[in-house]
Design an enzyme around this catalytic site. Structure first.
Site, mmCIF file in Angstrom:
data_model
loop_
_atom_site.group_PDB
_atom_site.id
_atom_site.type_symbol
_atom_site.label_atom_id
_atom_site.label_comp_id
_atom_site.label_asym_id
_atom_site.label_seq_id
_atom_site.Cartn_x
_atom_site.Cartn_y
_atom_site.Cartn_z
ATOM 1 N N GLY A 1 -45.295 17.917 4.475
ATOM 2 C CA GLY A 1 -44.675 19.246 4.473
ATOM 3 C C GLY A 1 -44.599 19.849 5.868
ATOM 4 O O GLY A 1 -43.595 20.448 6.245
ATOM 5 N N LYS B 1 -31.739 13.940 -2.314
ATOM 6 C CA LYS B 1 -30.832 15.084 -2.481
ATOM 7 C C LYS B 1 -30.475 15.802 -1.186
ATOM 8 O O LYS B 1 -31.315 15.966 -0.307
ATOM 9 C CB LYS B 1 -31.497 16.105 -3.404
ATOM 10 C CG LYS B 1 -31.610 15.618 -4.828
ATOM 11 C CD LYS B 1 -32.241 16.684 -5.668
ATOM 12 C CE LYS B 1 -32.101 16.358 -7.143
ATOM 13 N NZ LYS B 1 -32.775 17.365 -7.953
ATOM 14 N N ARG C 1 -57.201 9.252 6.857
ATOM 15 C CA ARG C 1 -57.309 10.618 7.396
ATOM 16 C C ARG C 1 -58.638 10.845 8.108
ATOM 17 O O ARG C 1 -58.699 11.639 9.045
ATOM 18 C CB ARG C 1 -57.114 11.633 6.278
ATOM 19 C CG ARG C 1 -55.665 11.681 5.850
ATOM 20 C CD ARG C 1 -55.424 12.713 4.800
ATOM 21 N NE ARG C 1 -53.988 12.871 4.610
ATOM 22 C CZ ARG C 1 -53.448 13.512 3.601
ATOM 23 N NH1 ARG C 1 -54.204 14.064 2.684
ATOM 24 N NH2 ARG C 1 -52.136 13.620 3.509
ATOM 25 N N GLY D 1 -42.929 12.384 3.895
ATOM 26 C CA GLY D 1 -42.928 11.864 2.524
ATOM 27 C C GLY D 1 -42.593 10.404 2.365
ATOM 28 O O GLY D 1 -43.280 9.527 2.882
#
Ligand code: AMP
Length: 396
Positions: free
Chosen positions: A377, A198, A35, A354
């Protein structure tokens, strides 16, 4: 879209929101400098123009309290090392001390502020706090994609105090362009590959993406909710019974919109959720009780390959199987190889959100795809079609 290339920073002090939320070991050594390296081009551009830099970031979740373990002072020497420039640290992010340190910066110098989240107003998006931050620079640059979906003081609110003098840093600009290439301007055929555990966590993405893609590949644990909804037998595979109706609705919508949906036809079934389980290849809709699908099967991977290789724009989010276990990583590796090949042949490929990023890094695909998004996110919310407050604030 204003970027750092629209500014000359000579004699200017740039206030840059970076994402230095880096991992550290128990001795406060930075264990991954990605980063910091990612922010380097923006910082160097300002310095090379003849300006100075005030860096601001959060680290961890101090929740508005001063938590010494989460002081950015711990990373200051690492930032100096990565940038190749001496970086000074000031033990506050606003107020007299910070203002004094910022105003005494000479061109070519860099100052790192204390963890923004030591102040509760940061995450609340406090106006007064944002205004105090704004006093530290002449130009505001947001280069932190990872927090662009948060309406925090340093990511969003502060921008209003720089009506003319605000822009995207190089990293954030690259993220925005990569996402636009997939969601708006991508060459057809456009293919989205969505995996992961999911349906429920991906539903908004699927719904949004149906308007943008020609092909939708569904893999991972999501598969079984679709298969069971269509009347298949999924054994003990992960399945969200309460999302079956939704799965059928998605398939209906896809058909109406002319999107070809590709769901696995065969799987590697296991008799336990374990790397040492017994396995067999079975049709996706004939998985017996006591068995669960943990990876895509060979016929499926052939079909997926064909679709990926003819695609010109590819988005990949979510693993195709339980890639953390070696025996169920083949599907994810195969998809990565196909995307790498398509990219080599001229397709634009974006991997983000992710676990797919973890998989891409684990299997060494990061240099073989066009772009790997750094913001989990923020990336997911972009794919969901949401306007990110940090991006909107610069565009305003
Ligand atoms: P997500 O965070 O939604 O992208 O989900 C990622 C997780 O999905 C990874 O940890 C995978 O191991 C898991 N996953 C992928 N395929 C399956 C599957 N067939 N059964 C259970 N979990 C899966």
């Amino acid at each position: 879209m204003k970027t750092i290339n629209d500014f000359n920073f000579e004699n200017k002090r740039a206030l840059i929101r970076v994402d230095f939320n880096v991992p550290m070991d128990e001795n406060f050594n930075v264990t991954d400098t990605n980063r910091i390296e990612a922010a380097k081009p923006t910082i160097i551009k300002v310095l090379e123009d003849g300006g100075s830099v005030v860096l601001m970031s959060h680290l961890g979740r101090p929740n508005g309290q001063v938590v010494p373990e989460l002081s950015l002072e711990h990373i200051c020497s690492k930032v100096s090392e990565v940038l190749g420039v001496q970086v000074n640290f000031v033990a506050s992010s606003v107020g007299e001390e910070a203002e004094k340190a910022a105003s005494s910066l000479e061109n070519g110098q860099v100052l790192l502020l204390e963890n923004l989240r030591f102040n509760a107003e940061e995450e609340k998006g406090g106006e007064a706090f944002a205004e105090q931050l704004s006093k530290l620079g002449d130009v505001y640059i947001n280069d932190a994609f990872g927090t662009a979906h948060r309406a925090h003081a340093s990511t969003t609110v502060v921008a209003k105090f720089f009506p003319e003098n605000k822009c995207f840093g190089a990293l954030l600009a690259k993220e925005i362009i990569a996402i636009e290439k997939v969601m708006q301007t991508g060459e057809k055929p456009v293919t989205a590959i969505l995996g992961g555990a999911k349906v429920s966590s991906k539903i908004t993405i699927i719904e949004n993406i149906l308007d943008k893609v020609d092909h939708l590949i569904i893999g991972g644990g999501m598969t079984y909710t679709f298969v069971k909804a269509k009347g298949g037998q999924v054994g003990d595979s992960i399945c969200e019974d309460d999302k079956m109706e939704l799965a059928l609705e998605i398939l209906k919508q896809a058909k109406a919109k002319g999107v070809e949906v590709h769901i696995p036809v065969d799987v590697i079934a296991a008799d336990d959720f374990s790397n040492t389980a017994n396995t067999k290849i079975v049709d996706v809709d004939k998985i017996e009780a006591g068995w669960q699908g943990l990876d895509a099967g060979p016929k499926t991977l052939e079909i997926f390959k064909e679709v990926i290789l003819k695609s010109k724009t590819i988005l990949w989010n979510g693993p195709i199987g339980v890639f953390e276990m070696e025996n169920f990583a083949n599907g994810t590796i195969s998809i990565g190889n196909n995307i790498a090949e398509a990219t080599k042949n001229g397709a634009f490929s974006l991997v983000g959100g992710g676990d797919s990023v973890a998989a891409v890094k684990q299997f060494g695909f990061q240099d073989k795809v066009s772009y790997v998004s750094t913001g989990g996110g923020a990336m997911l919310e972009s794919l969901e079609g949401k306007s990110l407050p940090g991006i909107a604030a610069i565009k305003a």
